[in-house]
Design a protein around this motif. Sequence first.
Motif, PDB file in Angstrom:
ATOM      1  N   SER A 148     102.997  60.014 -62.796  1.00  0.00           N
ATOM      2  CA  SER A 148     102.502  59.364 -64.106  1.00  0.00           C
ATOM      3  C   SER A 148     101.103  59.503 -64.194  1.00  0.00           C
ATOM      4  N   LEU A 149     100.668  60.321 -65.195  1.00  0.00           N
ATOM      5  CA  LEU A 149      99.147  60.408 -65.393  1.00  0.00           C
ATOM      6  C   LEU A 149      98.892  59.693 -66.761  1.00  0.00           C
ATOM      7  N   SER A 150      97.681  58.989 -66.748  1.00  0.00           N
ATOM      8  CA  SER A 150      97.504  58.403 -68.065  1.00  0.00           C
ATOM      9  C   SER A 150      96.157  59.074 -68.727  1.00  0.00           C
ATOM     10  N   LEU A 151      96.152  59.038 -69.786  1.00  0.00           N
ATOM     11  CA  LEU A 151      94.959  59.660 -70.462  1.00  0.00           C
ATOM     12  C   LEU A 151      94.764  58.865 -71.808  1.00  0.00           C
ATOM     13  N   GLY A 152      93.445  58.769 -72.146  1.00  0.00           N
ATOM     14  CA  GLY A 152      93.176  57.933 -73.707  1.00  0.00           C
ATOM     15  C   GLY A 152      93.175  56.324 -73.404  1.00  0.00           C
ATOM     16  N   ASP A 153      93.882  55.579 -74.419  1.00  0.00           N
ATOM     17  CA  ASP A 153      93.811  54.128 -74.115  1.00  0.00           C
ATOM     18  C   ASP A 153      94.206  53.585 -73.081  1.00  0.00           C
ATOM     19  N   THR A 154      93.720  52.455 -72.623  1.00  0.00           N
ATOM     20  CA  THR A 154      94.543  51.780 -71.496  1.00  0.00           C
ATOM     21  C   THR A 154      95.697  51.182 -71.913  1.00  0.00           C
ATOM     22  N   PRO A 168     111.944  39.966 -60.830  1.00  0.00           N
ATOM     23  CA  PRO A 168     110.161  40.151 -60.716  1.00  0.00           C
ATOM     24  C   PRO A 168     109.650  41.552 -61.066  1.00  0.00           C
ATOM     25  N   TYR A 169     108.516  41.424 -61.619  1.00  0.00           N
ATOM     26  CA  TYR A 169     107.788  42.701 -62.055  1.00  0.00           C
ATOM     27  C   TYR A 169     106.258  42.256 -62.109  1.00  0.00           C
ATOM     28  N   THR A 170     105.477  43.554 -61.907  1.00  0.00           N
ATOM     29  CA  THR A 170     104.070  43.135 -61.895  1.00  0.00           C
ATOM     30  C   THR A 170     103.439  44.048 -62.979  1.00  0.00           C
ATOM     31  N   ASP A 171     102.518  43.500 -63.676  1.00  0.00           N
ATOM     32  CA  ASP A 171     101.754  44.056 -64.621  1.00  0.00           C
ATOM     33  C   ASP A 171     100.484  44.797 -64.109  1.00  0.00           C
ATOM     34  N   VAL A 172     100.198  45.995 -64.555  1.00  0.00           N
ATOM     35  CA  VAL A 172      98.939  46.495 -64.033  1.00  0.00           C
ATOM     36  C   VAL A 172      98.256  47.179 -65.316  1.00  0.00           C
ATOM     37  N   GLU A 173      96.926  47.254 -65.242  1.00  0.00           N
ATOM     38  CA  GLU A 173      96.340  47.999 -66.550  1.00  0.00           C
ATOM     39  C   GLU A 173      96.043  49.387 -65.898  1.00  0.00           C
ATOM     40  N   LEU A 174      96.737  50.569 -66.572  1.00  0.00           N
ATOM     41  CA  LEU A 174      96.521  52.004 -66.434  1.00  0.00           C
ATOM     42  C   LEU A 174      95.195  52.411 -67.465  1.00  0.00           C
ATOM     43  N   HIS A 175      94.312  52.883 -66.612  1.00  0.00           N
ATOM     44  CA  HIS A 175      93.188  53.352 -67.646  1.00  0.00           C
ATOM     45  C   HIS A 175      93.187  55.070 -67.659  1.00  0.00           C
ATOM     46  N   SER A 176      92.375  55.620 -68.524  1.00  0.00           N
ATOM     47  CA  SER A 176      92.515  56.926 -68.416  1.00  0.00           C
ATOM     48  C   SER A 176      91.989  57.471 -67.226  1.00  0.00           C
ATOM     49  N   THR A 200      90.006  51.910 -76.222  1.00  0.00           N
ATOM     50  CA  THR A 200      89.624  51.818 -74.977  1.00  0.00           C
ATOM     51  C   THR A 200      89.505  53.130 -74.252  1.00  0.00           C
ATOM     52  N   ALA A 201      89.808  54.234 -75.055  1.00  0.00           N
ATOM     53  CA  ALA A 201      89.726  55.492 -74.608  1.00  0.00           C
ATOM     54  C   ALA A 201      88.216  56.148 -74.387  1.00  0.00           C
ATOM     55  N   PRO A 202      87.959  56.815 -73.135  1.00  0.00           N
ATOM     56  CA  PRO A 202      86.860  57.524 -73.083  1.00  0.00           C
ATOM     57  C   PRO A 202      86.293  58.480 -74.144  1.00  0.00           C
ATOM     58  N   PRO A 203      85.154  57.985 -74.926  1.00  0.00           N
ATOM     59  CA  PRO A 203      84.923  58.656 -76.090  1.00  0.00           C
ATOM     60  C   PRO A 203      84.981  60.179 -75.871  1.00  0.00           C
ATOM     61  N   GLU A 204      84.456  60.907 -74.730  1.00  0.00           N
ATOM     62  CA  GLU A 204      84.514  62.185 -74.704  1.00  0.00           C
ATOM     63  C   GLU A 204      85.858  62.960 -74.695  1.00  0.00           C
ATOM     64  N   LEU A 205      86.757  62.088 -74.887  1.00  0.00           N
ATOM     65  CA  LEU A 205      88.311  62.758 -74.824  1.00  0.00           C
ATOM     66  C   LEU A 205      88.560  63.174 -76.305  1.00  0.00           C
ATOM     67  N   GLY A 206      87.956  62.412 -77.359  1.00  0.00           N
ATOM     68  CA  GLY A 206      88.355  62.602 -78.556  1.00  0.00           C
ATOM     69  C   GLY A 206      89.759  62.063 -78.877  1.00  0.00           C
ATOM     70  N   LEU A 207      90.245  61.219 -78.184  1.00  0.00           N
ATOM     71  CA  LEU A 207      91.506  60.748 -78.588  1.00  0.00           C
ATOM     72  C   LEU A 207      91.693  59.419 -78.852  1.00  0.00           C
ATOM     73  N   THR A 208      92.322  59.050 -79.988  1.00  0.00           N
ATOM     74  CA  THR A 208      92.686  58.182 -80.424  1.00  0.00           C
ATOM     75  C   THR A 208      94.352  57.555 -79.962  1.00  0.00           C
ATOM     76  N   GLY A 209      94.419  56.690 -78.993  1.00  0.00           N
ATOM     77  CA  GLY A 209      95.739  56.413 -78.617  1.00  0.00           C
ATOM     78  C   GLY A 209      95.801  56.867 -77.082  1.00  0.00           C
TER      79      GLY A 209
END
Length: 222
Positions: A148-154, A168-176, A200-209
């Motif tokens: 699983s690869l994440s791009l854009g918003d956290t 039981p489960y674990t919550d983790v933030e996945l960043h771009s 929260t996406a890196p601005p240089e990606l030009g991605l909303t979402g």
Amino acid sequence: MPPDGEPFAPELFPRARTELAPGAVHLPEWLSPGAQLRLVEACREWAKPPAGLRLVRTPGGGAMTARQFCLGWHWYPYGYARTVVDGDGAPVKAMPPWLAALGAAAVEAAGHAVEDTYDIALVNFYDADARMGMHRDSDEKSSAPVVSLSLGDTCVFRFGNTRTRTKPYTDVELHSGDLLVFGGPSRLAHHGVPRVLPGTAPPELGLTGRLNVTLRVSGLTE
């Protein structure tokens, strides 16, 4: 180190590699900024029709809030086909060899053995209101790890257990740029996305979402 060897964009508080469960590994910032941008640009092309980004409906008539397209094999609830059987009927786009190689590199980085060629890319697009309920990736005939690869918003990613959709489960933030690989005893763990963090996406990606590129081994034959 990302596969293209480019330096990471530094974070104020660097995040460490984490094992969420046996066989489930989170590698922060695995994709460099350049690799992220190239993958976003490729996704924009793949998302165009035919066989492009679509709304997925469940057999009960509901609709997923995350929109989706596939490469290699087309996923629909709950199986695979070579055409978009629940959409425009077009042949699914081919799985690029470089993306399959990226899947293999990700598996090796997470400490798993690479035994099969990655032949499915399932790409989900999340806007600010999209969610993904707890589910298992169980329609494949192979037990190879899921990449699983994440791009854009956290997003908040919820990684659960193999028995139930609840705790039981674990919550983790996945960043771009983050990589998550789960295989072995965690291959059929339930997981989901309860929340996306807009803006929260890196601005240089030009991605909303958020784009989530999930790579799998089908284990299927023609």
